[in-house]
Design an enzyme around this catalytic site. Structure first.
Site, PDB file in Angstrom:
ATOM      1  N   LYS A 310       0.811  -1.222   0.000  1.00 52.78           N
ATOM      2  CA  LYS A 310       0.000   0.000   0.000  1.00 52.78           C
ATOM      3  C   LYS A 310       0.850   1.281   0.000  1.00 52.78           C
ATOM      4  O   LYS A 310       0.459   2.285  -0.576  1.00 52.78           O
ATOM      5  CB  LYS A 310      -0.954   0.008   1.196  1.00 52.78           C
ATOM      6  CG  LYS A 310      -2.157  -0.906   1.016  1.00 52.78           C
ATOM      7  CD  LYS A 310      -3.149  -0.699   2.138  1.00 52.78           C
ATOM      8  CE  LYS A 310      -4.370  -1.560   1.962  1.00 52.78           C
ATOM      9  NZ  LYS A 310      -5.403  -1.286   2.969  1.00 52.78           N
ATOM     10  N   ASP A 347     -10.171   3.359   1.456  1.00 47.77           N
ATOM     11  CA  ASP A 347     -10.426   2.910   2.836  1.00 47.77           C
ATOM     12  C   ASP A 347     -11.223   3.988   3.596  1.00 47.77           C
ATOM     13  O   ASP A 347     -12.004   3.674   4.493  1.00 47.77           O
ATOM     14  CB  ASP A 347      -9.105   2.628   3.560  1.00 47.77           C
ATOM     15  CG  ASP A 347      -8.548   1.249   3.196  1.00 47.77           C
ATOM     16  OD1 ASP A 347      -9.344   0.405   2.740  1.00 47.77           O
ATOM     17  OD2 ASP A 347      -7.342   1.032   3.349  1.00 47.77           O
TER      18      ASP A 347
HETATM   19  P1  NAP Z   1      -1.107  -2.176  10.350  1.00 47.57           P
HETATM   20  O1  NAP Z   1      -0.759  -1.035   9.451  1.00 47.57           O
HETATM   21  O2  NAP Z   1      -0.164  -3.294  10.481  1.00 47.57           O
HETATM   22  O3  NAP Z   1      -1.423  -1.581  11.797  1.00 47.57           O
HETATM   23  C1  NAP Z   1      -1.767  -2.420  12.854  1.00 47.57           C
HETATM   24  C2  NAP Z   1      -2.066  -1.579  14.078  1.00 47.57           C
HETATM   25  O4  NAP Z   1      -2.571  -2.446  15.071  1.00 47.57           O
HETATM   26  C3  NAP Z   1      -0.834  -0.886  14.664  1.00 47.57           C
HETATM   27  O5  NAP Z   1      -1.213   0.340  15.201  1.00 47.57           O
HETATM   28  C4  NAP Z   1      -0.389  -1.873  15.750  1.00 47.57           C
HETATM   29  O6  NAP Z   1       0.234  -1.259  16.846  1.00 47.57           O
HETATM   30  C5  NAP Z   1      -1.729  -2.414  16.214  1.00 47.57           C
HETATM   31  N1  NAP Z   1      -1.589  -3.759  16.767  1.00 47.57           N
HETATM   32  C6  NAP Z   1      -1.125  -4.845  16.117  1.00 47.57           C
HETATM   33  N2  NAP Z   1      -1.165  -5.917  16.923  1.00 47.57           N
HETATM   34  C7  NAP Z   1      -1.628  -5.498  18.127  1.00 47.57           C
HETATM   35  C8  NAP Z   1      -1.882  -6.147  19.353  1.00 47.57           C
HETATM   36  N3  NAP Z   1      -1.669  -7.452  19.513  1.00 47.57           N
HETATM   37  N4  NAP Z   1      -2.382  -5.402  20.372  1.00 47.57           N
HETATM   38  C9  NAP Z   1      -2.608  -4.093  20.206  1.00 47.57           C
HETATM   39  N5  NAP Z   1      -2.380  -3.415  19.064  1.00 47.57           N
HETATM   40  C10 NAP Z   1      -1.904  -4.118  18.022  1.00 47.57           C
HETATM   41  O7  NAP Z   1      -2.498  -2.856   9.869  1.00 47.57           O
HETATM   42  P2  NAP Z   1      -3.711  -2.138   9.158  1.00 47.57           P
HETATM   43  O8  NAP Z   1      -3.569  -2.258   7.672  1.00 47.57           O
HETATM   44  O9  NAP Z   1      -3.912  -0.794   9.752  1.00 47.57           O
HETATM   45  O10 NAP Z   1      -4.913  -3.112   9.542  1.00 47.57           O
HETATM   46  C11 NAP Z   1      -5.417  -3.172  10.864  1.00 47.57           C
HETATM   47  C12 NAP Z   1      -6.633  -4.081  10.916  1.00 47.57           C
HETATM   48  O11 NAP Z   1      -7.688  -3.539  10.132  1.00 47.57           O
HETATM   49  C13 NAP Z   1      -6.367  -5.476  10.353  1.00 47.57           C
HETATM   50  O12 NAP Z   1      -7.045  -6.413  11.126  1.00 47.57           O
HETATM   51  C14 NAP Z   1      -6.972  -5.434   8.983  1.00 47.57           C
HETATM   52  O13 NAP Z   1      -7.413  -6.697   8.547  1.00 47.57           O
HETATM   53  C15 NAP Z   1      -8.169  -4.517   9.230  1.00 47.57           C
HETATM   54  N6  NAP Z   1      -8.592  -3.856   7.994  1.00 47.57           N
HETATM   55  C16 NAP Z   1      -9.838  -4.126   7.601  1.00 47.57           C
HETATM   56  C17 NAP Z   1     -10.302  -3.529   6.448  1.00 47.57           C
HETATM   57  C18 NAP Z   1     -11.692  -3.821   6.018  1.00 47.57           C
HETATM   58  O14 NAP Z   1     -12.024  -3.567   4.863  1.00 47.57           O
HETATM   59  N7  NAP Z   1     -12.554  -4.297   6.904  1.00 47.57           N
HETATM   60  C19 NAP Z   1      -9.489  -2.662   5.697  1.00 47.57           C
HETATM   61  C20 NAP Z   1      -8.192  -2.411   6.152  1.00 47.57           C
HETATM   62  C21 NAP Z   1      -7.762  -3.022   7.324  1.00 47.57           C
HETATM   63  P3  NAP Z   1       1.804  -0.897  16.901  1.00 47.57           P
HETATM   64  O15 NAP Z   1       1.930   0.440  16.272  1.00 47.57           O
HETATM   65  O16 NAP Z   1       2.129  -0.956  18.315  1.00 47.57           O
HETATM   66  O17 NAP Z   1       2.485  -1.979  16.086  1.00 47.57           O
END
Ligand code: NAP
Length: 521
Positions: A310, A347
């Protein structure tokens, strides 16, 4: 078409008459093979019988004969691939030729013989076989996509009715090589060509428009006879391979890994529902360079971009919308007519559309959990619409940085109950994969609306607790559908059939959950 008349049809007329999809059927007993064929023949009247999967193929032929006599509309290929050519038949070359010859006697109109076996056979033996059945001379490269023209040249020394050249895609570009080969050579010869492997999906769907007489499909995910094979049901109902033509626009979702993406289900549903002549494919891109090559060569008209590209895609784009620039991440690419690539981020629409159906976003107090890519889309989108936003993240420095950039605030976990939030959004992966985890304690879940971006499982622990408290909930599938709907609108200029898309993805998730449960039993 009756069985007898097929055998009298001159082989050169066959290509025009054959269906575009051949169902490859395997099994460890002839009963299993015929059971599968029986249940699928009506919808798939063109069947390859993989006799090499049987311990004693010759002994099975009388049952195959009976099946073909009672299913005269079936066009059958007999294949008894030797182990040294990548099949399972351990018998001698003479035994292989005997099986194929007798399979024709049992009603198979076509037989498949590998180039390796043909090169070792006497020309008269092959001529004899071909005088009875249509001959598919085949070559499989299980390691890569190499020297396709040279391979065909070697194959053409042996007279056959069809030349089947199957390679393995280790890059997306290998599909381009296969399709260019088919385009250049299919005018002069009846060719069947495709790439195996997860990265060969493009060729499995698009080779028919490049000149392959047909493509192969599996009976089910468990009964694949080649790596990367797609089921005939998916080839027909998801990828609509029977309708693919030169005008079909090609779209795809690119990422690494990509095997579990539900985007092909949702997007192909939308394309079909809105009568768009387009197909949307999963693109397992191991590098962006490989992906960009395909975008230009196939060409691809639109791309969904997912993990881990991305951000990395940005330098390849000629221009982006304001959201992409602000968030620093792009999930949608459009290829303009002149070949330029434009980036969008949908998004934000995925977050705002479900929310505005539940409450007024302006002045709403919103808690965003997480500070990654999805959280950035939520925070910037909500701020733009006048919401008050607080960010809580595991790594507080990242929350502070995002808050500074978006003019939002951070909050400590201990202070959560000091603010009456209208909305809580989970933008972390906590709760994913049926583990029952929850990003907040039950007592911390206080709001009018709780939005969990996690969409697998559909009903997370966070949503269960919220629902039990009488809080309105937004499941992650709604975001998934709305960000995809916006992509569809950008690519086609048509309103997206969001209801149908939601239904398709919900069914796919339910099927996946049922499959998981079954595999645990
Ligand atoms: P990302 O860029 O990897 O960010 C993940 C975030 O979650 C970071 O802030 C991370 O914190 C935090 N995190 C990860 N593991 C954690 C844990 N065990 N406890 C607490 N905080 C934690 O991922 P992303 O792309 O933003 O996606 C995040 C979620 O949204 C995913 O589950 C993804 O599948 C979902 N999503 C869904 C859609 C949809 O269409 N429904 C679209 C996009 C994303 P740190 O900064 O501390 O690492």
């Amino acid at each position: 078409m009756a069985l007898a008349s097929w055998s009298t049809v001159a082989p050169r007329f066959l290509p025009q008459r054959l269906p575009r999809v051949c169902l490859a059927v395997s099994g460890d007993s002839i009963e299993n093979i015929l059971g599968t064929a029986e249940s699928m023949a009506r919808d798939n009247p063109f069947i390859e019988f993989r006799l090499d999967y049987l311990k004693q193929p010759l002994a099975a032929l009388s049952k195959l004969h009976r099946f073909l006599e009672t299913h005269q509309y079936v066009t059958a290929i007999a294949t008894c691939r030797r182990a040294e050519s990548g099949g399972k038949f351990k018998g001698s070359l003479a035994a292989q030729l005997e099986v194929l010859s007798k399979a024709h006697g049992a009603g198979c109109q076509l037989v498949d013989l590998e180039l390796q076996s043909a090169l070792k056979s006497k020309p008269e033996a092959i001529a004899r076989l071909r005088s009875r059945a249509g001959l598919i001379l085949s070559f499989h490269d299980f390691r890569g996509t190499r020297n396709l023209d040279d391979t065909l040249e070697k194959m053409l020394e042996i007279p056959a009715d069809f030349y089947k050249v199957v390679s393995t895609a280790t890059t997306l570009a290998d599909n381009v090589a296969m399709m260019k080969f088919l385009q250049a050579q299919s005018g002069g010869h009846a060719l069947i060509g495709l790439c195996m492997g997860e990265q060969g999906v493009i060729s499995r769907v698009l080779s028919v428009r490049a000149g392959s007489v047909f493509t192969f499909g599996a009976a089910s995910a468990e009964l694949k006879t080649a790596p990367g094979q797609i089921t005939t049901l998916d080839l027909r109902s998801i990828y609509r391979v029977d309708q693919v033509d030169t005008a079909t626009r090609v779209y795809g979702v690119a990422g690494d890994p990509i095997g579990h993406s539900l985007s092909p289900v949702i997007m192909n549903t939308a394309l079909r529902r809105e009568n768009v002549n387009g197909v949307y494919l999963p693109l397992h891109a191991k590098t962006l360079k490989d992906l960009i090559h395909c975008v230009r060569e196939i060409p691809l008209h639109g791309l969904s971009i997912t993990m881990p590209y991305k951000q990395a895609i940005l330098p390849y784009l000629d221009n982006t919308d304001a959201h992409t620039a602000k968030i620093g991440a792009c999930n949608t690419v459009v290829r303009g007519q002149e070949g330029k690539l434009y980036g969008f981020n949908t998004d934000i629409a995925g977050v705002l559309r479900p929310l505005e159906q539940r409450l007024a976003i302006e002045k709403a107090k919103v808690l965003v959990l997480g500070a990654g890519g999805a959280a950035r889309a939520a925070v910037f989108g909500l701020k733009e619409r006048g919401a008050e936003v607080w960010i809580l993240n595991r790594t507080s420095a990242k929350a502070q940085k995002l808050a500074r950039q978006a003019k939002a605030r951070t909050i400590k976990r201990a202070d959560l109950r000091k603010i009456g939030f209208d909305v809580i959004i989970n933008a972390t992966p906590v709760g994913m994969g049926n583990a029952g985890d929850c990003p907040l304690k039950d007592a911390e879940i206080q709001a009018r609306v709780v939005f969990d971006m996690v969409y697998d499982p559909v009903e997370t622990h966070l949503l269960q607790v919220s629902r039990a408290k009488g809080i309105a909930v937004i499941p992650g599938v709604e975001m998934f559908v709305q960000q995809a709907a916006r992509q569809f609108e950008i690519w086609t200029g048509k309103p997206a059939p969001a209801g149908d898309m939601l239904r398709a993805v919900t069914i796919a998730l339910q099927e996946r959950a049922a499959g998981l449960k079954q595999s645990k039993v």
